[in-house]
Every structure is written in C-alpha cells, then in structure tokens.
Design a protein around this motif. Structure first.
Motif, mmCIF file in Angstrom:
data_model
loop_
_atom_site.group_PDB
_atom_site.id
_atom_site.type_symbol
_atom_site.label_atom_id
_atom_site.label_comp_id
_atom_site.label_asym_id
_atom_site.label_seq_id
_atom_site.Cartn_x
_atom_site.Cartn_y
_atom_site.Cartn_z
ATOM 1 N N ARG A 133 0.836 -1.213 0.000
ATOM 2 C CA ARG A 133 0.000 0.000 0.000
ATOM 3 C C ARG A 133 0.862 1.251 0.000
ATOM 4 O O ARG A 133 0.556 2.228 -0.713
ATOM 5 C CB ARG A 133 -0.919 -0.005 1.234
ATOM 6 C CG ARG A 133 -1.865 1.198 1.310
ATOM 7 C CD ARG A 133 -2.745 1.106 2.541
ATOM 8 N NE ARG A 133 -1.992 1.331 3.765
ATOM 9 C CZ ARG A 133 -1.856 2.531 4.358
ATOM 10 N NH1 ARG A 133 -2.435 3.595 3.836
ATOM 11 N NH2 ARG A 133 -1.165 2.645 5.474
ATOM 12 N N GLU A 134 1.928 1.234 0.771
ATOM 13 C CA GLU A 134 2.820 2.400 0.822
ATOM 14 C C GLU A 134 3.528 2.597 -0.517
ATOM 15 O O GLU A 134 3.674 3.734 -0.994
ATOM 16 C CB GLU A 134 3.837 2.214 1.943
ATOM 17 C CG GLU A 134 3.195 2.207 3.328
ATOM 18 C CD GLU A 134 4.161 1.838 4.430
ATOM 19 O OE1 GLU A 134 4.054 2.414 5.535
ATOM 20 O OE2 GLU A 134 5.038 0.968 4.191
ATOM 21 N N ARG A 135 3.951 1.505 -1.133
ATOM 22 C CA ARG A 135 4.589 1.603 -2.447
ATOM 23 C C ARG A 135 3.612 2.189 -3.484
ATOM 24 O O ARG A 135 4.002 2.984 -4.339
ATOM 25 C CB ARG A 135 5.059 0.219 -2.907
ATOM 26 C CG ARG A 135 6.251 -0.320 -2.138
ATOM 27 C CD ARG A 135 6.516 -1.772 -2.531
ATOM 28 N NE ARG A 135 7.691 -2.287 -1.861
ATOM 29 C CZ ARG A 135 8.896 -2.391 -2.424
ATOM 30 N NH1 ARG A 135 9.076 -1.997 -3.676
ATOM 31 N NH2 ARG A 135 9.915 -2.874 -1.745
ATOM 32 N N ALA A 136 2.368 1.781 -3.393
ATOM 33 C CA ALA A 136 1.366 2.301 -4.327
ATOM 34 C C ALA A 136 1.145 3.797 -4.118
ATOM 35 O O ALA A 136 0.991 4.554 -5.088
ATOM 36 C CB ALA A 136 0.056 1.536 -4.154
ATOM 37 N N HIS A 137 1.140 4.235 -2.866
ATOM 38 C CA HIS A 137 1.016 5.670 -2.594
ATOM 39 C C HIS A 137 2.214 6.431 -3.149
ATOM 40 O O HIS A 137 2.066 7.527 -3.714
ATOM 41 C CB HIS A 137 0.900 5.915 -1.091
ATOM 42 C CG HIS A 137 -0.505 5.986 -0.584
ATOM 43 N ND1 HIS A 137 -1.377 6.991 -0.950
ATOM 44 C CD2 HIS A 137 -1.192 5.177 0.268
ATOM 45 C CE1 HIS A 137 -2.544 6.810 -0.339
ATOM 46 N NE2 HIS A 137 -2.458 5.708 0.404
ATOM 47 N N VAL A 138 3.410 5.878 -2.961
ATOM 48 C CA VAL A 138 4.608 6.532 -3.491
ATOM 49 C C VAL A 138 4.503 6.661 -5.009
ATOM 50 O O VAL A 138 4.825 7.707 -5.590
ATOM 51 C CB VAL A 138 5.876 5.768 -3.083
ATOM 52 C CG1 VAL A 138 7.101 6.294 -3.831
ATOM 53 C CG2 VAL A 138 6.105 5.893 -1.571
ATOM 54 N N THR B 77 -3.194 9.244 -14.041
ATOM 55 C CA THR B 77 -2.514 8.062 -13.509
ATOM 56 C C THR B 77 -2.554 8.051 -11.990
ATOM 57 O O THR B 77 -2.778 7.009 -11.367
ATOM 58 C CB THR B 77 -1.062 8.011 -14.007
ATOM 59 O OG1 THR B 77 -1.066 7.844 -15.427
ATOM 60 C CG2 THR B 77 -0.292 6.866 -13.369
ATOM 61 N N CYS B 78 -2.350 9.200 -11.387
ATOM 62 C CA CYS B 78 -2.439 9.292 -9.932
ATOM 63 C C CYS B 78 -3.810 8.834 -9.460
ATOM 64 O O CYS B 78 -3.927 8.024 -8.522
ATOM 65 C CB CYS B 78 -2.164 10.720 -9.472
ATOM 66 S SG CYS B 78 -2.331 10.956 -7.687
ATOM 67 N N GLY B 79 -4.857 9.316 -10.091
ATOM 68 C CA GLY B 79 -6.213 8.938 -9.699
ATOM 69 C C GLY B 79 -6.454 7.450 -9.855
ATOM 70 O O GLY B 79 -7.101 6.822 -9.002
ATOM 71 N N LEU C 185 -6.758 8.610 3.541
ATOM 72 C CA LEU C 185 -5.931 9.503 2.734
ATOM 73 C C LEU C 185 -6.106 9.208 1.248
ATOM 74 O O LEU C 185 -6.211 10.139 0.430
ATOM 75 C CB LEU C 185 -4.465 9.366 3.136
ATOM 76 C CG LEU C 185 -3.468 10.255 2.370
ATOM 77 C CD1 LEU C 185 -3.852 11.727 2.499
ATOM 78 C CD2 LEU C 185 -2.045 10.015 2.859
ATOM 79 N N ALA C 186 -6.148 7.937 0.879
ATOM 80 C CA ALA C 186 -6.366 7.594 -0.534
ATOM 81 C C ALA C 186 -7.721 8.091 -1.013
ATOM 82 O O ALA C 186 -7.853 8.581 -2.149
ATOM 83 C CB ALA C 186 -6.257 6.078 -0.722
ATOM 84 N N LEU C 187 -8.732 7.983 -0.158
ATOM 85 C CA LEU C 187 -10.055 8.474 -0.531
ATOM 86 C C LEU C 187 -10.059 9.986 -0.703
ATOM 87 O O LEU C 187 -10.583 10.510 -1.695
ATOM 88 C CB LEU C 187 -11.078 8.075 0.532
ATOM 89 C CG LEU C 187 -11.513 6.607 0.565
ATOM 90 C CD1 LEU C 187 -12.384 6.346 1.778
ATOM 91 C CD2 LEU C 187 -12.262 6.238 -0.711
#
Length: 482
Positions: free
Chosen positions: A104-109, A122-124, A139-141
């Motif tokens: 999950r952290e890698r995906a946020h990065v 792409t971010c979205g 935070l993702a939401l």
C-alpha cells in the motif's frame, strides 16, 4: 509495525509520529489549516515515515499552487533519494529500508510520483487501486476525491467513494466525512435526492464537516433551491464560516444564493468582508467567479477587479492548472487589462505547442482552457459573436478542465449572455429553455427568458417571465436572515 486510526499498517513510524499522523488526517478531513503542522510533526518524530512523506506531498500537490508543488517536489525528491533512487533497491543513504515498505505504501509513493509529474489521471487510477484493496484508507479516498474534482470526473467523484462505503460503519468517527465526500459525488453525478439525503446525514454525524455542508449546498444550487440554501447556511454559520481553509468557498456559495434573490448589496458586503482578502488560488478564483457573474449583468466593479487582478500574476506565471488560468483572465478583463490577459493566453499557446507527455494540464489547456480564456477576452472586447463561436462547440465538455457544475456555470452564463448580445436569438432561446427545464425555480433563468422574449418581440411573454422571476426571488428571501 504501527497502525493508523483506521487499522492500516504503516512502516517507519514511532508512536508519537502515528499520533501526529492521525491528527493530520482528522484535520485534513475537517479542512483545518493545522493539517500541515501535524504532518510536519509526524516527520520530525520519524524522518523515515513513508506515509508521513506521502501525506506531506499530497498537501503540497493538491492546492493547485505552483509554488506549493515545487516545494513538495523538493521534499519528496529528498525522501526518494533517501531510499537510494526510489523504492526498488535496498537500504538507501538515508537509512530507510525501501524493501520494508508495504505494498500500500509503495502504491502511494507511485501515485505521488505520477502527481509530481503532472499526471492527474494516472495518480487517480493508482489511488483507486489502493482504495479497492484498502477501502478504509482515508488519505487515498480524500486525495483521490480531490483528483476527481480537479479533473471534473463526476462518475469517479461518485463511485470512488461509493465503492468504499460499505467498509465504513456507524461507529467510525470519520464515517460522516466519507458520507460528505459521497454526497458531493452524488450531486456532481446528478443524483440530487440521494445527495441531499446523504449530505444531511453526514452533517448530522459531524456538524462541522464543511465538505458535507458544501455538498448539501451544491445540491440546493443545482436544483435552484436558493431559498433553502440560504436558510441552511444561515442556520449553521458557526459550523462553516470560520476555522478552516474552506470557509471562503462556502461564503461564495452563500453569495450565489443571494444573487438569485437580487440582493447585490449583500453580495458585495460579503465580498468585501471575506472574499476580497483571499490570497490562495482557490480563494482568488472564488472572488473572480463572483465578480464575473456581476460583470455579465453589467455591474461595474472596477476597483474590486483591479485589486483582484493585482493578485494573480505570480499565481499564473507558469502553466499549472487551466481552471486557475480562466479566473485570472476574468480578473484581467474585468479590470480592463486586456493586454495582460492576452499575454497569459500567448504563454499558454506556446505551452500547448510543445509536447508534454503525461501532463494532464496540457490537454486541459488545449481542449478547454484556451478556448474559454479567448472567449472571455472576446467578451471584454465586445465581440460577442466570437464568444459564441468559441464556447458553443465545447459547452458539453467544459468539465474536462475541472471544477464543479456550479463553478463552470460561469462559462455557460457567458455563452448565454454573448448569444443574447450577438443577436443569436435561436441559440439563446435553446440555452434558456435548457436552463429553465432543469431549474424552473431560478429567478436568473426567468430573467433570461424575459430577455429572450424581448429580443423576439414578445413583450407580453417578457413581462410574465419577469413577474415569475420576481415571485421566485421574494419566496426565496422569506425565512432567510441577513
């Protein structure tokens, strides 16, 4: 291994850092300015806290301020260098074990890196992937919700939150905030009855949820229920009018309602007391959007325009967000500084002439931003036929450069007013008919119906329409305090 308040695992954070992070998320959902201090405090406690760095980056990148984005880029770049060139190798020079980062952290990065490169889409999409696996990642939401707003994606504004909603329960302290986001998505997607229901529930759970209040206000705006909107905001002034970095925008909504009643003195009083003091792009565009509505009706606010125009140059010195450009051009035109508006447009024309792969704002500027900015300048020059020619072909895709339906209505009103002034009577009739059919209780729409009838030589119909506008305006004032 630590966990946040929503049960999500995090690496690199001590207990004190987690407490600051949790408070920062709470501040973010409440739109409180303290969010930045809490995010900084989390990183001060645990410099290798990956989600702390991610949060800090989102805070800088989602303001639509180029200077904030530069600062965020520098900070996050240092974090990436600290893990030895990214997240794909072992322990970096900063002592952060990139291999220990959770998926999950890698995906946020990765999402932040896309956003740093200007790729909103792409971010979205990456954030949507996080939400699918971790629907309680607040935070993702929240970040994804803002991305959908900036790209004008009504479907995702609705479904990003709706797809996560069943993972939130009645005893969750932030359920109300999630409902508030969902209510706004429902409104933008046209589900007004459901939006009102969900928004009112959100505010019931948390009376100071300014985004939930904002969602209800949008629903009333879209339905033309300006009297209900005034009464709703009047009854909750202490909850939404101060203490957040969103209060100016809700005052803008208050002014939209007051404009429907024809109460221009009240609008200008609020403008001078609240909106005129804005300095951030979000605040400046609210001020410009309000004055532009007055400008379309022939109200000369030159001194207010001059002060507003003075505030824009540093904010739009470089291409960053086309929606901001439109409001800067409004300000220059309103102040009579056409040359400055044309200079901004020339700069954006040079920008779109060069390739910018993956930069969402490039396509926004090319497809919508530039035609709208050119139309605003044409309106300022009195070339109303050119305004129609520029805006009519894009009127059904103006959402592509972001904002809400209420905000983008400034563009639709400009097209309508230009059609009237250019003598395009058939088009003006169509545009007014569309508006009245959707919002039959809007005094503005009936006043424009009167203008169309007069243009077509039907004085009786014009008188009836003006009478209807007056009746609606009076009915909306009843029960609304000053």
């Amino acid at each position: 291994m630590s966990h946040d308040q929503h049960g999500l695992a995090m690496t690199g954070a001590g207990a004190a850092a987690v407490r600051h992070y949790d408070r920062a998320i709470d501040d973010l959902l409440h739109f409180r300015a303290e969010v930045e201090a809490e995010a900084n405090a989390a990183l001060a406690e645990s410099p290798g806290f990956a989600m702390g760095h991610v949060l800090s980056a989102y805070l800088g990148l989602l303001t639509t301020e180029a200077e904030d984005a530069r600062a965020a880029r520098a900070r996050f770049g240092a974090f990436l260098r600290g893990i030895d060139g990214g997240i794909d190798s072992g322990i970096g020079s900063g002592g952060i074990d990139s291999g220990a980062l959770l998926p999950r952290e890698r995906a946020h990065v990765a999402a932040v890196r896309a956003l740093l490169g200007g790729d909103f889409l792409t971010c979205g999409a990456l954030l949507a992937g996080i939400t699918a696996e971790h629907p309680r990642d607040a935070l993702a939401l929240a970040a994804g919700h803002q991305i959908d707003f900036f790209t004008g994606d009504a479907r995702m504004l609705r479904d990003r939150i709706g797809g996560a909603l069943t993972a939130w329960h009645e005893d969750d302290p932030h359920l109300g905030h999630v409902l508030g986001m969902y209510a706004f998505g429902l409104e933008e997607a046209g589900h007004y009855d459901r939006s009102e229901e969900v928004g009112l529930r959100a505010v019931e759970l948390n009376p100071r949820d300014v985004w939930g209040i904002h969602a209800v206000v949008h629903t009333y705006e879209m339905q033309g229920r300006f009297g209900d909107g005034l009464r709703y905001l009047d009854a909750r002034v202490p909850d939404w009018s101060s203490g957040t970095f969103f209060n100016i925008h809700n005052w803008w909504h208050y002014c939209l309602y007051a404009l429907e009643t024809g109460d221009v003195p009240r609008v200008l009083a609020v403008y001078d007391a609240v909106l005129a003091g804005g300095r951030a792009c979000m605040e400046l565009l609210d001020a410009a959007a309000l004055l532009w509505r007055l400008h379309l009706e022939g109200s000369d606010q030159h001194e207010r325009w001059r002060a507003l125009a003075d505030a824009w140059p540093a904010r739009v010195a470089e291409p960053f967000y086309a929606f901001n450009d439109m409001h800067a051009v409004m300000s220059y035109v309103g102040a009579g500084r056409i040359a400055e508006a044309e200079k901004l447009i020339a700069g954006r024309e040079a920008y779109v002439a060069e390739p910018h792969p993956g930069v969402t704002n490039h396509d926004m500027t090319l497809r919508v931003g530039l035609p709208v900015c050119r139309a605003i300048v044409a309106f300022g020059r009195g070339d109303y036929g050119a305004v129609v020619d520029l805006l009519h072909p894009i009127r059904h895709r103006v959402n592509e450069f972001g904002g809400s339906h209420a905000q983008r209505d400034a563009v639709q009103r400009t097209l309508l007013e230009a059609a009237l002034r250019a003598g395009r009577r058939d088009l003006a009739r169509v545009l007014v008919s569309e508006r009245i059919s959707v919002r039959p209780c809007s005094p503005y729409n009936w006043l424009k119906q009167a203008a169309v009838a007069e243009a077509m030589g039907d004085g009786a119909a014009a008188a009836v329409a003006r009478g209807r506008a007056g009746e609606l305006a009076r009915s909306g004032i009843v029960g609304a305090s000053g």
